[in-house]
Write a protein that holds these residues in place. Sequence first.
Motif, PDB file in Angstrom:
ATOM      1  N   MET A  11      30.889 -24.983 -22.237  1.00  0.00           N
ATOM      2  CA  MET A  11      31.573 -25.198 -20.970  1.00  0.00           C
ATOM      3  C   MET A  11      30.848 -26.244 -20.125  1.00  0.00           C
ATOM      4  SD  MET A  11      34.329 -24.589 -19.482  1.00  0.00           S
ATOM      5  CE  MET A  11      34.879 -23.405 -20.682  1.00  0.00           C
ATOM      6  N   LEU A  12      29.524 -26.254 -20.164  1.00  0.00           N
ATOM      7  CA  LEU A  12      28.768 -27.288 -19.449  1.00  0.00           C
ATOM      8  C   LEU A  12      29.119 -28.673 -19.984  1.00  0.00           C
ATOM      9  CD1 LEU A  12      25.294 -25.560 -19.094  1.00  0.00           C
ATOM     10  CD2 LEU A  12      26.781 -26.278 -17.210  1.00  0.00           C
ATOM     11  N   LEU A  13      29.247 -28.785 -21.288  1.00  0.00           N
ATOM     12  CA  LEU A  13      29.641 -30.063 -21.885  1.00  0.00           C
ATOM     13  C   LEU A  13      31.041 -30.455 -21.432  1.00  0.00           C
ATOM     14  CD1 LEU A  13      28.252 -29.630 -25.498  1.00  0.00           C
ATOM     15  CD2 LEU A  13      27.445 -31.259 -23.768  1.00  0.00           C
ATOM     16  N   GLU A  14      31.937 -29.490 -21.394  1.00  0.00           N
ATOM     17  CA  GLU A  14      33.322 -29.768 -21.018  1.00  0.00           C
ATOM     18  C   GLU A  14      33.442 -30.247 -19.579  1.00  0.00           C
ATOM     19  OE1 GLU A  14      37.536 -27.388 -20.719  1.00  0.00           O
ATOM     20  OE2 GLU A  14      36.227 -26.952 -22.415  1.00  0.00           O
ATOM     21  N   VAL A  15      32.597 -29.717 -18.703  1.00  0.00           N
ATOM     22  CA  VAL A  15      32.687 -30.112 -17.294  1.00  0.00           C
ATOM     23  C   VAL A  15      31.796 -31.303 -16.966  1.00  0.00           C
ATOM     24  CG1 VAL A  15      33.392 -27.814 -16.523  1.00  0.00           C
ATOM     25  CG2 VAL A  15      30.963 -28.455 -16.451  1.00  0.00           C
ATOM     26  N   GLY A  16      31.159 -31.889 -17.999  1.00  0.00           N
ATOM     27  CA  GLY A  16      30.390 -33.106 -17.786  1.00  0.00           C
ATOM     28  C   GLY A  16      28.926 -32.913 -17.438  1.00  0.00           C
ATOM     29  N   GLU A  17      28.407 -31.731 -17.630  1.00  0.00           N
ATOM     30  CA  GLU A  17      26.997 -31.452 -17.345  1.00  0.00           C
ATOM     31  C   GLU A  17      26.198 -31.510 -18.651  1.00  0.00           C
ATOM     32  OE1 GLU A  17      25.386 -31.155 -14.595  1.00  0.00           O
ATOM     33  OE2 GLU A  17      27.025 -31.021 -13.158  1.00  0.00           O
ATOM     34  N   GLU A  18      26.180 -32.701 -19.270  1.00  0.00           N
ATOM     35  CA  GLU A  18      25.546 -32.863 -20.573  1.00  0.00           C
ATOM     36  C   GLU A  18      24.050 -32.542 -20.547  1.00  0.00           C
ATOM     37  OE1 GLU A  18      27.417 -35.356 -19.218  1.00  0.00           O
ATOM     38  OE2 GLU A  18      29.187 -35.357 -20.514  1.00  0.00           O
ATOM     39  N   ASN A  19      23.346 -33.021 -19.527  1.00  0.00           N
ATOM     40  CA  ASN A  19      21.903 -32.777 -19.449  1.00  0.00           C
ATOM     41  C   ASN A  19      21.597 -31.291 -19.373  1.00  0.00           C
ATOM     42  OD1 ASN A  19      21.385 -35.521 -19.529  1.00  0.00           O
ATOM     43  ND2 ASN A  19      21.245 -35.714 -17.304  1.00  0.00           N
TER      44      ASN A  19
END
Length: 94
Positions: A11-19
């Motif tokens: 979900m973090l990846l999906e919302v753009g929080e890659e780091n």
Amino acid sequence: MKVEKSSLVAMLLEVGEENAAVLLARSDLPDEIDTDHDLDALLAFGLDRDEVSEVARLAVGAIESDDVNTRRRRGELEKTISRRWADLVEQWKS
């Protein structure tokens, strides 16, 4: 709130929080994360309290994503299920 680590990473990846996603994936946190108990660790990844809460709720399905692709996939699944039910009913009537 308890949430699977892998779901939270996704979900973090999906919302753009890659780091934050990479840091979480490489962290020593358990496979099941308690967002209340592990909040300090999650905040250390660069997230704020509201982000942690929102992403966790997205991960467990408590709220829905505004992602167009998610809505499109859900629509396709609903059509597939509807067609399958129609086929089953047709077979049952024959």
